[in-house]
Design a protein around this motif. Sequence first.
Motif, mmCIF file in Angstrom:
data_model
loop_
_atom_site.group_PDB
_atom_site.id
_atom_site.type_symbol
_atom_site.label_atom_id
_atom_site.label_comp_id
_atom_site.label_asym_id
_atom_site.label_seq_id
_atom_site.Cartn_x
_atom_site.Cartn_y
_atom_site.Cartn_z
ATOM 1 N N CYS A 292 5.703 -25.768 24.771
ATOM 2 C CA CYS A 292 4.456 -25.492 24.041
ATOM 3 C C CYS A 292 4.372 -26.165 22.670
ATOM 4 O O CYS A 292 3.344 -26.771 22.359
ATOM 5 N N HIS A 343 0.199 -26.551 29.615
ATOM 6 C CA HIS A 343 -0.566 -25.874 28.565
ATOM 7 C C HIS A 343 -1.994 -26.362 28.610
ATOM 8 O O HIS A 343 -2.235 -27.565 28.647
ATOM 9 N N HIS A 469 -0.696 -20.805 28.554
ATOM 10 C CA HIS A 469 0.604 -21.308 29.007
ATOM 11 C C HIS A 469 0.700 -20.922 30.473
ATOM 12 O O HIS A 469 0.473 -19.764 30.806
#
Length: 601
Positions: A292, A343, A469
């Motif tokens: 991320c 993501h 996510h």
Amino acid sequence: MADQETQPPREDQVHDDETPFAALPAEERLFRMRHSAAHVLAEAVLEMFPEAKYAIGPPIEHGFYYDFDLPQPLVPDDLEKLEARMRQSVKADLPIHGEQISKGRAREVFANQPYKLELIDDIEDDTVGYFRHGEFQDLCRGGHTDSTGQIGAFKLTHSAGAYWRGDEHKPMLQRIYGALYPTQEDLDAYLQSVEEAQRRDHRRLGRELDLFHLDPISPGSPFFHPKGATLYNGLVEYVRELYPRYGYDEVITPLIFNTDIFRTSGHYDLFPDMYKMMTGDDVEVGVKPMNCPGHCVLFDSTLYSYRDLPIRFAEFTRLHRNERSGVLHGLTRVRSFSQDDSHIFCTPEQLDEEMARVFEMVREVYRDLALGEVEVRIATRPERFVGNPEDWDHAEELLKELVSKAGWSYEIAEGEGAFYAPKVEFHFRDAIGRSWQLGTVQIDMAMATRFGLRYIGSDGEEHTPVMIHRAILGSLERFLGVYIEHTEGRFPLWLAPVQAVVVPIADRHIEYAQSVQRELRQRGLRVEVDASGERMGAKIRKAQLQKVPYMLVVGDREAEAGAVALRDRSGDDLGAVPVFQVGDRMVDERDSRTSQAPIDA
Ligand SMILES: [Zn+2]
Ligand SMILES: [Zn+2]
């Protein structure tokens, strides 16, 4: 059995009372049976090894254990003898007496028992619990059957080393494990399920099928052999093929970052398993434990308009987490792994549709891999979190709504969310009924803000995107571990490392066998020839043990007809089939990703 060690002893939570054993609730009775069996085991051990020192023996999930300091290592024969001795006590049906005695008195009783003396010293009260049956006496807080005849059906299963008080600086004791259930039938069912799980153990199958191994030179970091890598890459390619249809763009970001990025994301303080190190020029760097933060930097490198959103970055690069060595387990708990990670950055208005799209992809993957029904859990705000509670509440409510809209029911996992967002977990129930968490989806209101991410909205102003996510299979290592056990290594043709073995009956058929191999390889099939000098039966047996989907036996007749005698791994003889038809059949089976038939075989 590592899971058993995590069960804390409950000795101090239970006290004997006046209620007769038979009148207690079933769960309490079982607890007491297991606890009392531990005493009976210690009695047997002290009789067999009079110089033995005994430590502690709590009830645990599925049974009980007791730790001993013994003059010699135990052998399996010893367990049988001990079990026989235990059955004498059961047959004698000795009453179990308990009372409180002074510490001074207890020190006399256990004068030759250093572990008991240490336990007595640690007890804060003036008195300690003392229990006995027959000649046997023990230090204990209580929670027993009324007599030794009530302890149920049991079996001593194995012994293993265990440090006194779990401390590696203290003496290594021998821990004897027993399984115990109220009836023989329950016990047999349990023992059978253990055997079944051992037969499917992915570490064992990984060795037998030549898929991977682990080496202490890099703990928790699997070495995938050629066949294992074929399987691994087969999964990656499968997910990769789905990406264009679902609008994902694959990216590649660094593995090592200046730790500033993890301070911004919050991982630095809230994710203790990250590898960090100082470089020669005194800069602290960290190895990424997840993608991320890197994807946030990537998003920030372009100023997007609302018209460009959603942006969906997907990445398969390696991740590392410094898991404690004690929890590492085959492929299912590792330090080095990769995820089918992504993501998604979108506007708040796009969130519903994006989540629906993710759920649709989950459904498709579960179907293609024949994983059965998706089981959903929603994990909520943990104790340590970033962001503000209102955003969390909002995200949690939204997840519940969207999951329901997808037609799934769900369970709530209180406080088990990630530190930056609540999550939807997808669980899968394997062929022997065990549940495993695979993928997760999180709606994150916090991280984009922490990175100062923005896009230009339709109003011409800057706005913060919402971040999703998501991983569908999750860690590919973990998925493979679970999948190997689920299929017992009988992979569907499209994933099987070797899809067919050509078996020449005699050496003079090797040349024809190789021409069959060539023809099928031309069609992209993974085909081997067994040119070993072994007899045909042995070759077929070997291919079956390797769980190869098809065996193509060739002799004089087949060579003349341009055919093979086709067999599948379940042993079914499918008769003589022309080589081109075998190719058609296998290509069809591969391209349709037929999963069910080979797994059931
Ligand atoms: Zn006890
Ligand atoms: Zn993430």
